[in-house]
Design a protein around this motif. Structure first.
Motif, short mmCIF file in Angstrom:
data_model
loop_
_atom_site.label_atom_id
_atom_site.label_comp_id
_atom_site.label_asym_id
_atom_site.label_seq_id
_atom_site.Cartn_x
_atom_site.Cartn_y
_atom_site.Cartn_z
N CYS A 199 0.85 -1.20 0.00
CA CYS A 199 0.00 0.00 0.00
C CYS A 199 0.89 1.25 0.00
CB CYS A 199 -0.94 -0.02 1.20
SG CYS A 199 -2.09 -1.41 1.19
N TYR A 200 1.47 1.54 -1.15
CA TYR A 200 2.46 2.61 -1.25
C TYR A 200 1.85 3.98 -1.02
CZ TYR A 200 6.06 5.63 -3.27
OH TYR A 200 6.99 6.61 -3.46
N ASP A 201 0.69 4.26 -1.60
CA ASP A 201 0.08 5.58 -1.45
C ASP A 201 -0.23 5.86 0.02
OD1 ASP A 201 0.20 6.12 -4.15
OD2 ASP A 201 -1.83 5.37 -4.55
N ASP A 244 6.44 -7.33 6.32
CA ASP A 244 5.35 -7.53 5.38
C ASP A 244 5.18 -6.27 4.52
OD1 ASP A 244 4.93 -10.11 6.08
OD2 ASP A 244 2.91 -9.85 6.88
N LEU A 245 6.26 -5.94 3.85
CA LEU A 245 6.27 -4.80 2.93
C LEU A 245 5.47 -5.12 1.68
CD1 LEU A 245 10.10 -4.01 3.10
CD2 LEU A 245 8.30 -3.05 4.54
N VAL A 246 5.40 -6.40 1.33
CA VAL A 246 4.90 -6.80 0.02
C VAL A 246 3.65 -7.67 0.13
CG1 VAL A 246 7.24 -6.71 -0.91
CG2 VAL A 246 6.36 -8.87 -0.03
N ASP A 247 3.10 -7.99 -1.07
CA ASP A 247 2.00 -8.93 -1.30
C ASP A 247 0.63 -8.30 -1.04
OD1 ASP A 247 3.98 -10.71 -1.86
OD2 ASP A 247 3.62 -12.04 -0.15
N ARG A 248 -0.31 -8.70 -1.89
CA ARG A 248 -1.72 -8.33 -1.81
C ARG A 248 -2.03 -6.92 -2.28
NH1 ARG A 248 -2.09 -11.31 3.65
NH2 ARG A 248 -3.08 -13.28 3.09
N GLY A 249 -1.17 -5.96 -1.99
CA GLY A 249 -1.44 -4.57 -2.34
C GLY A 249 -1.00 -4.23 -3.76
N PRO A 250 -1.28 -2.98 -4.19
CA PRO A 250 -1.09 -2.62 -5.60
C PRO A 250 0.31 -2.20 -6.00
CG PRO A 250 -2.08 -0.80 -4.43
CD PRO A 250 -1.98 -1.92 -3.44
N GLN A 251 1.20 -1.86 -5.03
CA GLN A 251 2.48 -1.26 -5.43
C GLN A 251 3.64 -1.76 -4.56
OE1 GLN A 251 0.62 2.80 -5.09
NE2 GLN A 251 1.79 3.18 -6.98
N SER A 252 3.83 -3.06 -4.52
CA SER A 252 4.93 -3.61 -3.72
C SER A 252 6.30 -3.15 -4.19
CB SER A 252 4.86 -5.14 -3.70
OG SER A 252 3.78 -5.58 -2.91
N VAL A 255 6.95 0.27 -2.71
CA VAL A 255 7.21 0.18 -1.26
C VAL A 255 8.63 -0.28 -1.02
CG1 VAL A 255 6.61 -1.03 0.87
CG2 VAL A 255 4.79 -0.21 -0.64
N LEU A 256 9.05 -1.31 -1.76
CA LEU A 256 10.42 -1.82 -1.60
C LEU A 256 11.44 -0.74 -1.91
CD1 LEU A 256 9.99 -5.35 -3.20
CD2 LEU A 256 10.66 -4.89 -0.83
N ARG A 257 11.25 0.00 -2.99
CA ARG A 257 12.20 1.04 -3.36
C ARG A 257 12.36 2.08 -2.25
NH1 ARG A 257 10.64 0.07 -8.78
NH2 ARG A 257 12.50 -0.18 -10.11
N LEU A 258 11.23 2.54 -1.71
CA LEU A 258 11.29 3.59 -0.70
C LEU A 258 11.92 3.07 0.59
CD1 LEU A 258 10.68 6.39 0.34
CD2 LEU A 258 8.34 5.64 0.86
#
Length: 452
Positions: A199-201, A244-252, A255-258
């Protein structure tokens, strides 16, 4: 294979069980006294003396090793460096010390004094207090060399071999290195952020509400808010991500980059979640099932460069299972951590940090049944964790779960430390449906936990 060390310095973990290995006459007791505190050394000879007033009395050897193990267990329970001074040339004896270290979630270290047999025999002859039959030392040397290459397979995390008097003389210091999870000198202040799940936003909105300046388009950190500490010093706040930075959401990938940019430049800390660990196994080429949101992350990463995927793999591989912060007053871990595991290192500690405590059973959804470890928590450190989505942050016995299920339509929450205040932003929409039902305040459902 054992590592021969001819340097002037070696380093071992500050919290470990050091097992000295070598035949009689190799110089183990002299070595122990030279490099370790007297209170840290547990000698089989000394234990025999305590039980019979004679350190050479072999009739009490079994009881002496029971006593040595009991004393070692009490030291390891307190997390104290402990040194075992005995021959330990047989795998069966070493395996008992390895089991003991694992029971207390500490690292077993082998220091091998693999001296020439002739030297050991000469020293044996010169001993006024006890002389062993020459055949005993010959047998000990054979036993040592037969299995020395297997010490790492046996379970020793660090192996150092000294194979001559010159090598021992050249060694000047043994330093005790803090474990990676020991950041007690980091006092924050912190903004501890719950499970993001791509959920990056919402992450950017939350960070901006906390006072951070983010370049959303470039997934870059620009500046952190300034804080004044209790002693009047000015410092910067630091985000701490609970995994749990990743999975299920639209912009993993975003999120990883930031988060990678923040952590790798020293602006933030991050512990791994179980979803991050599964992504790492996938990137390493392991056989993993693409489900529970991993299939979404894999699809999103398909458009990324091999270089970025390698950076992600390296980043996830280097994450520490948990951190002990602020003079031991604060512990952060994805799924929480019991007191007797805090500040320690073992496979069991890492599993607990990733998954919590499970019963070994599965529920009607085919998912692991978990104990609520926080119900019995009596530790002095405050433990902040996520992993199990809850409608609102839940305090229990100096622990708090701040995974408020953003990806399921809940919110993304940060706990400000040391203030112990919450800042949350609502999900922009529901991105995934939990396998187990979960209720949030806006839908009127009774609070329930969901799988992650």
């Amino acid at each position: 294979m054992a590592r021969r060390n001819s340097l002037s310095h070696i380093a071992i973990p500050e919290r470990s069980l050091v097992v000295l290995i070598g035949p009689s006459g190799a110089g183990k007791s002299t070595f122990a006294r030279r490099f370790f505190k007297p209170t840290a050394i547990i000698s089989s000879d000394a234990c025999r003396a305590m039980l019979s007033d004679n350190e050479n009395d072999q009739t009490v050897s079994a009881a002496a090793f029971e006593l040595a193990r009991y004393i070692a267990a009490k030291r390891l329970e307190k997390g104290l460096l402990t040194v075992i001074d005995a021959t330990n040339v047989q795998p069966a004896y070493r395996s008992d010390w390895i089991r003991l270290a694992r029971e207390h979630h500490l690292l077993p270290v082998a220091v091998v004094l693999n001296m020439p047999e002739q030297l050991c025999q000469e020293r044996n002859v010169q001993r006024a207090d006890r002389q062993l039959d020459a055949s005993v030392i010959t047998q000990q040397c054979l036993q040592l060399r037969r299995h020395i290459r297997d010490l790492r397979k046996e379970g020793f995390r660090h192996v150092f071999e000294l194979h001559s008097e010159a090598a021992v003389a050249q060694l000047e210091t043994i330093s005790l290195n803090p474990l990676h999870n020991n950041r007690q000198d980091d006092h924050g202040p912190f903004d501890i952020i719950g499970d993001i799940h791509g959920c990056y936003d919402e992450l950017c909105i939350l960070l901006e509400q906390l006072g951070y300046v983010i370049d959303r388009e470039q997934c870059r950190f620009i500046s952190a808010p300034v804080a004044t500490t209790a002693n009047g010093y000015t410092t910067f706040r630091k985000p701490v991500f609970l995994g749990d930075l990743v999975d299920r959401g639209p912009q993993s990938p975003q999120v990883l980059r930031l988060v990678m940019h923040l952590v790798e430049n020293g602006y933030a800390l991050c512990v791994p979640g179980n979803h991050d660990a599964k992504l790492l196994r996938y990137l390493e080429g392991k056989n993993v099932h693409l489900r529970y949101g991993l299939e979404i992350t894999v699809a999103q990463l398909a458009g990324e460069t091999p270089e970025f995927l390698e950076e992600v793999k390296t980043f996830l591989d280097r994450l520490c299972s948990h951190y002990v912060l602020d003079d031991g007053k604060l512990v952060v871990a994805h799924a929480g951590l019991q007191e007797n595991m805090q500040g320690r290192a073992s496979a069991a500690v890492r599993d607990f940090c990733l998954y919590g405590e499970t019963t070994g059973e599965t529920d009607e959804y085919g998912l692991p049944v978990r104990y609520n470890w926080a119900l019995a928590y009596t530790g002095t450190a405050m433990v902040v964790y996520g992993h199990t989505p809850v409608p609102v942050p839940q305090w229990l016995n100096r622990t708090i779960d701040i995974d408020t299920g953003c990806v399921f339509g809940g919110s993304l929450t940060a706990l400000r430390y040391p203030e112990k205040t919450m800042v949350s932003v609502p999900a922009l929409r529901q991105y995934a449906v939990p396998v187990r039902p979960v209720g949030y305040p806006d839908n009127g459902s009774a609070p329930q936990t969901a799988t992650v």
